[in-house]
Write an enzyme that holds these catalytic residues in place. Sequence first.
Site, PDB file in Angstrom:
ATOM      1  N   CYS A 213     -37.591   2.450 -39.672  1.00  0.00           N
ATOM      2  CA  CYS A 213     -36.176   2.538 -40.055  1.00  0.00           C
ATOM      3  C   CYS A 213     -35.465   3.684 -39.341  1.00  0.00           C
ATOM      4  O   CYS A 213     -34.250   3.824 -39.451  1.00  0.00           O
ATOM      5  CB  CYS A 213     -36.035   2.692 -41.566  1.00  0.00           C
TER       6      CYS A 213
ATOM      7  N   ASP B 282     -18.914  -4.573 -44.220  1.00  0.00           N
ATOM      8  CA  ASP B 282     -19.409  -5.835 -43.651  1.00  0.00           C
ATOM      9  C   ASP B 282     -19.300  -5.827 -42.126  1.00  0.00           C
ATOM     10  O   ASP B 282     -18.241  -5.542 -41.569  1.00  0.00           O
ATOM     11  CB  ASP B 282     -18.636  -7.015 -44.233  1.00  0.00           C
ATOM     12  N   HIS B 283     -20.421  -6.141 -41.482  1.00  0.00           N
ATOM     13  CA  HIS B 283     -20.529  -6.191 -40.021  1.00  0.00           C
ATOM     14  C   HIS B 283     -20.168  -4.853 -39.378  1.00  0.00           C
ATOM     15  O   HIS B 283     -19.503  -4.807 -38.347  1.00  0.00           O
ATOM     16  CB  HIS B 283     -19.710  -7.345 -39.437  1.00  0.00           C
TER      17      HIS B 283
ATOM     18  N   GLU C 200     -31.058  -4.115 -50.944  1.00  0.00           N
ATOM     19  CA  GLU C 200     -31.164  -3.889 -49.503  1.00  0.00           C
ATOM     20  C   GLU C 200     -32.020  -4.977 -48.857  1.00  0.00           C
ATOM     21  O   GLU C 200     -31.746  -5.429 -47.755  1.00  0.00           O
ATOM     22  CB  GLU C 200     -31.764  -2.515 -49.226  1.00  0.00           C
TER      23      GLU C 200
ATOM     24  N   HIS D   2     -27.841   0.258 -39.799  1.00  0.00           N
ATOM     25  CA  HIS D   2     -27.878   1.708 -39.982  1.00  0.00           C
ATOM     26  C   HIS D   2     -29.171   2.253 -39.405  1.00  0.00           C
ATOM     27  O   HIS D   2     -30.061   1.501 -39.019  1.00  0.00           O
ATOM     28  CB  HIS D   2     -27.737   2.083 -41.465  1.00  0.00           C
TER      29      HIS D   2
ATOM     30  N   HIS E 147     -31.212  -0.600 -37.275  1.00  0.00           N
ATOM     31  CA  HIS E 147     -31.730  -1.890 -37.741  1.00  0.00           C
ATOM     32  C   HIS E 147     -30.740  -2.421 -38.774  1.00  0.00           C
ATOM     33  O   HIS E 147     -29.903  -1.687 -39.284  1.00  0.00           O
ATOM     34  CB  HIS E 147     -33.136  -1.732 -38.352  1.00  0.00           C
TER      35      HIS E 147
END
Length: 167
Positions: free
Chosen positions: A61, A107-108, A153, A42, A67
Amino acid sequence: MSMSGGTSLNHGPVNNNDQKRVEAARRRVVYVSRAESFSACHRLHSPCLSDDVNKVLFGKCNNPNGHGHNYRVEIILKGEVDPVTGMVMNLTDLKQYMKKAIMDLLDHKNIDKDVPYFQDIVSTAENIAVFIWEQIRKQLPNPDLLYEVKLHETGNNVVFYRGDWSN
């Protein structure tokens, strides 16, 4: 109705000793947790702020290419123990609900580009936890069992969400 996966079971007649155990078990409230891990990328960037302010606020970020993280999410349920099954919910069922609500969606993925919810919402851990809350509630046969979403996170950064305060 049984609390284990929402399936109603016919348990047959209950004798007096069984009835006492049933009543005692119904008063036992237990917290049940299941965890999954997913990888996603994100970019922290608010469309409400200038590029310069975003860079200052979000630092590295805010990288235009994004990242990634290896997130760990825990779903915590709170409920009464079913006197027959001995469960608040069958964890095999919870695993499937989490797959649909979390893994299949996040996911991914590039959270900002692949998840429509984040088109206009900054994909902070706080907002991801709220998103997961909303998605898992849609899957649970009894959404009132959902007590908390805990999103790791990083090894050091964890967000907890327990629903709206107004509820």
